[in-house]
Design a protein around this motif. Structure first.
Motif, short mmCIF file in Angstrom:
data_model
loop_
_atom_site.label_atom_id
_atom_site.label_comp_id
_atom_site.label_asym_id
_atom_site.label_seq_id
_atom_site.Cartn_x
_atom_site.Cartn_y
_atom_site.Cartn_z
N PHE A 1 3.74 51.28 20.47
CA PHE A 1 3.24 50.13 19.72
C PHE A 1 1.91 50.43 19.03
CE2 PHE A 1 6.22 47.79 22.43
CZ PHE A 1 6.78 46.92 21.50
N LYS A 2 0.98 51.06 19.75
CA LYS A 2 -0.40 51.22 19.27
C LYS A 2 -0.71 52.71 19.10
CE LYS A 2 -1.70 48.89 22.90
NZ LYS A 2 -2.49 48.15 23.92
N GLY A 3 -0.65 53.17 17.85
CA GLY A 3 -0.75 54.59 17.61
C GLY A 3 -2.13 55.18 17.79
N SER A 4 -3.03 54.93 16.85
CA SER A 4 -4.34 55.58 16.87
C SER A 4 -5.40 54.61 16.37
CB SER A 4 -4.32 56.83 15.99
OG SER A 4 -5.52 57.56 16.11
N PHE B 1 2.83 63.33 20.89
CA PHE B 1 2.47 62.11 21.61
C PHE B 1 3.67 61.17 21.61
CE2 PHE B 1 -1.56 63.68 19.89
CZ PHE B 1 -2.47 63.47 20.92
N SER B 2 3.94 60.53 22.76
CA SER B 2 5.08 59.61 22.80
C SER B 2 4.96 58.64 23.97
CB SER B 2 6.40 60.38 22.90
OG SER B 2 6.48 61.05 24.15
N ALA B 3 5.71 57.56 23.87
CA ALA B 3 5.84 56.59 24.97
C ALA B 3 7.24 56.00 24.88
CB ALA B 3 4.75 55.53 24.91
N ASP B 4 7.35 54.67 24.90
CA ASP B 4 8.61 53.99 24.60
C ASP B 4 8.25 52.57 24.17
OD1 ASP B 4 8.70 52.03 26.89
OD2 ASP B 4 8.88 53.86 28.08
N ARG B 5 9.19 51.90 23.56
CA ARG B 5 8.96 50.52 23.14
C ARG B 5 9.85 49.56 23.90
NH1 ARG B 5 8.21 50.26 16.67
NH2 ARG B 5 8.34 48.05 17.22
N SER B 6 10.29 49.95 25.09
CA SER B 6 11.10 49.08 25.93
C SER B 6 10.25 48.23 26.87
CB SER B 6 12.10 49.91 26.74
OG SER B 6 11.45 50.84 27.56
N HIS B 7 8.93 48.54 26.94
CA HIS B 7 8.00 47.75 27.73
C HIS B 7 7.17 46.86 26.81
CE1 HIS B 7 8.89 51.11 30.49
NE2 HIS B 7 8.61 50.25 31.46
N ASP B 8 6.40 45.95 27.40
CA ASP B 8 5.44 45.14 26.66
C ASP B 8 4.46 46.04 25.92
OD1 ASP B 8 2.48 43.78 26.96
OD2 ASP B 8 4.02 42.33 26.39
N LYS B 9 3.91 45.56 24.81
CA LYS B 9 3.04 46.38 23.98
C LYS B 9 1.77 46.83 24.69
CE LYS B 9 0.54 42.52 21.77
NZ LYS B 9 -0.80 42.91 22.25
N ASP B 10 1.38 46.14 25.76
CA ASP B 10 0.17 46.51 26.49
C ASP B 10 0.46 47.30 27.77
OD1 ASP B 10 -1.62 45.28 24.66
OD2 ASP B 10 -1.17 43.32 25.55
N TYR B 11 1.71 47.66 27.99
CA TYR B 11 2.07 48.44 29.18
C TYR B 11 1.45 49.84 29.10
CZ TYR B 11 5.08 50.57 32.75
OH TYR B 11 5.57 51.21 33.87
#
Length: 327
Positions: free
Chosen positions: A188-191, A153-163
Motif C-alpha cells: 500500500f505505502k511505497g516510499s 522490496f515487497s509485501a502483500d495487499r491481503s492485509h489492512d494498509k497499516d499491517y
C-alpha cells in the motif's frame, strides 16, 4: 552485465532539439534502447559520491546475530548477507557500510534496516519483504549519502494498509540519497519522503532524493510521497497505482521520462496536506493516467549529470534490469 559510467557527451546528429537542450543542462539522452541498462558501479543523482565500505574486505554472514555485529560502528565495512534472515523490528546500520546480498534470494523478512544519524551507506542486491508495522523495510533517518540499489522490496495487499509499514522511508532531514534499479511490489505505502507536515524546520532545504529505473508494481501510493524536499523521478516504470508521484508541503519535483500503466493519478501536488507541492513534467508516457498539477515548480534542471533514457525504452530496461539478482 557490463559496467559503464554515465555518458558525458551527446551526438547532435541523433538528438532532437529538445534533447539538445537537456544535454546543455547536463542531461544525456540515449538515442536508442540498446545503449541502456548497464549496471552502475557508483550512484548517479543526489547520492553521487556514496561509497559505503568501498574496497574493504567483505565479511559474509547468515544469521541475525552475526549481521548485527558486522554492521555496528562507523569503520569502513562490507557485509554480505547469505540467505534470508527473519527480523523482528529493525537493525541499525553504521556509517561507511555496504550491505550486499549474495545471489538473488538473500535478504530480510518481517522487519528491516534503519540508517539513523549515519553517513555513506550502500544497500544493494537484497530481498526485503513484509516489514511489519511499525518497521519499514529500510528507514533513512537524519542520514546523508545513501545509495539504495538493485533491491527487491515487497509485501502483500491481503492485509489492512497499516499491517505493514513503508517499504522505503526517508525522513528527519536526511539528504543526498539515490534510489535506483529497485523493484517495489504488492504494497500500500511505497516510499515516503518527509514523515510529517509539521517537520518543516528540520526538513526544509534537505530531503534531496533521486529515483531512477525503479519498477513499482501493484503499489497503491507514495511513489514517492515527498514533503519539503527536492525529488528527481526519472525513467521509472509504475504499474497498478492509485496515485503515484505526490509532491506536497512545498516540495519540488522533476518527473521525466517515466512510464505509467493502469494508474489513476500519475502525479499530484494537491492532496492530503494543507500546502500544495510543485512539479515539472516532461517526456512521460502517462498511459491514460491523469495528473493534478496545481503548482508548476522551479526545479527544471538537476544539479548533476545523468542519463535520461527515453520513455519508449524504459519498460524493457527496467523489467530486465531492476531488482535483486541483476548485479
Amino acid at each position: 552485465m557490463r559496467t559503464r559510467p554515465p555518458r558525458t557527451h551527446v551526438q547532435r546528429s541523433t538528438l532532437t532539439a529538445a534533447a539538445l537542450a537537456l544535454a546543455l543542462a547536463g542531461v544525456t539522452v540515449l538515442a536508442s534502447p540498446q545503449q541502456a541498462g548497464a549496471v552502475e558501479s557508483t550512484p548517479i543523482g543526489f547520492g553521487a559520491g556514496t561509497t559505503g565500505g568501498g574496497g574493504t574486505a567483505a565479511v559474509t554472514v547468515s544469521t541475525l546475530a552475526a549481521f548485527r555485529t558486522a554492521v555496528t560502528g562507523d569503520a569502513a565495512k562490507v557485509v554480505k548477507v547469505n540467505g534470508l534472515i527473519t527480523l523482528s523490528g529493525q537493525v541499525d546500520v553504521g556509517s561507511n557500510t555496504t550491505v550486499l546480498g549474495v545471489g538473488s534470494s538473500s535478504g530480510f523478512t518481517g522487519g528491516g534496516l534503519r540508517l539513523k544519524k549515519v553517513t555513506n551507506v550502500v544497500i544493494r542486491n537484497l530481498n526485503i519483504s513484509k516489514p511489519l508495522a511499525p518497521s519499514d523495510g529500510v528507514t533513512v533517518e537524519s542520514s546523508t549519502k545513501v545509495w539504495v540499489d538493485h533491491n527487491s522490496f515487497s509485501a502483500d495487499r491481503s492485509h489492512d494498509k497499516d499491517y505493514y509499514d513503508g517499504l522505503l522511508d526517508i525522513n528527519h532531514g536526511s539528504d543526498n540519497v539515490t534510489v535506483s534499479w529497485n523493484t517495489f511490489k504488492d504494497h500500500f505505502k511505497g516510499s515516503l519522503v518527509g514523515h510529517s507536515d509539521k517537520n518543516a524546520s528540520q526538513d526544509t532545504g534537505h530531503l534531496k532524493v533521486t529515483y531512477h529505473h525503479n519498477h513499482f508494481s501493484n503499489v497503491y501510493s507514495r511513489i514517492p510521497s515527498l514533503r519539503f524536499g527536492t525529488g528527481h523521478f526519472y525513467d521509472n516504470y509504475v504499474v497498478g497505482a492509485d496515485n503515484a508521484v505526490h509532491s506536497r508541503m512545498g516540495a519540488q519535483m522533476l518527473v521525466e521520462n517515466n512510464v505509467f500503466r493502469d494508474t489513476k493519478v500519475a502525479v499530484t501536488t494537491n492532496r492530503s496536506s494543507d500546502v500544495d507541492g510543485y512539479a515539472n513534467l516532461r517526456g512521460n508516457d502517462l498511459g491514460g493516467a491523469t495528473t493534478e498539477i496545481s503548482r508548476t515548480g522551479t526545479f527544471t534542471s538537476a544539479p548533476y549529470s545523468y542519463t535520461a533514457e527515453p520513455a519508449s525504452s524504459v519498460v524493457a530496461s527496467v523489467t530486465s534490469g531492476a531488482g535483486a539478482g541483476k548485479l
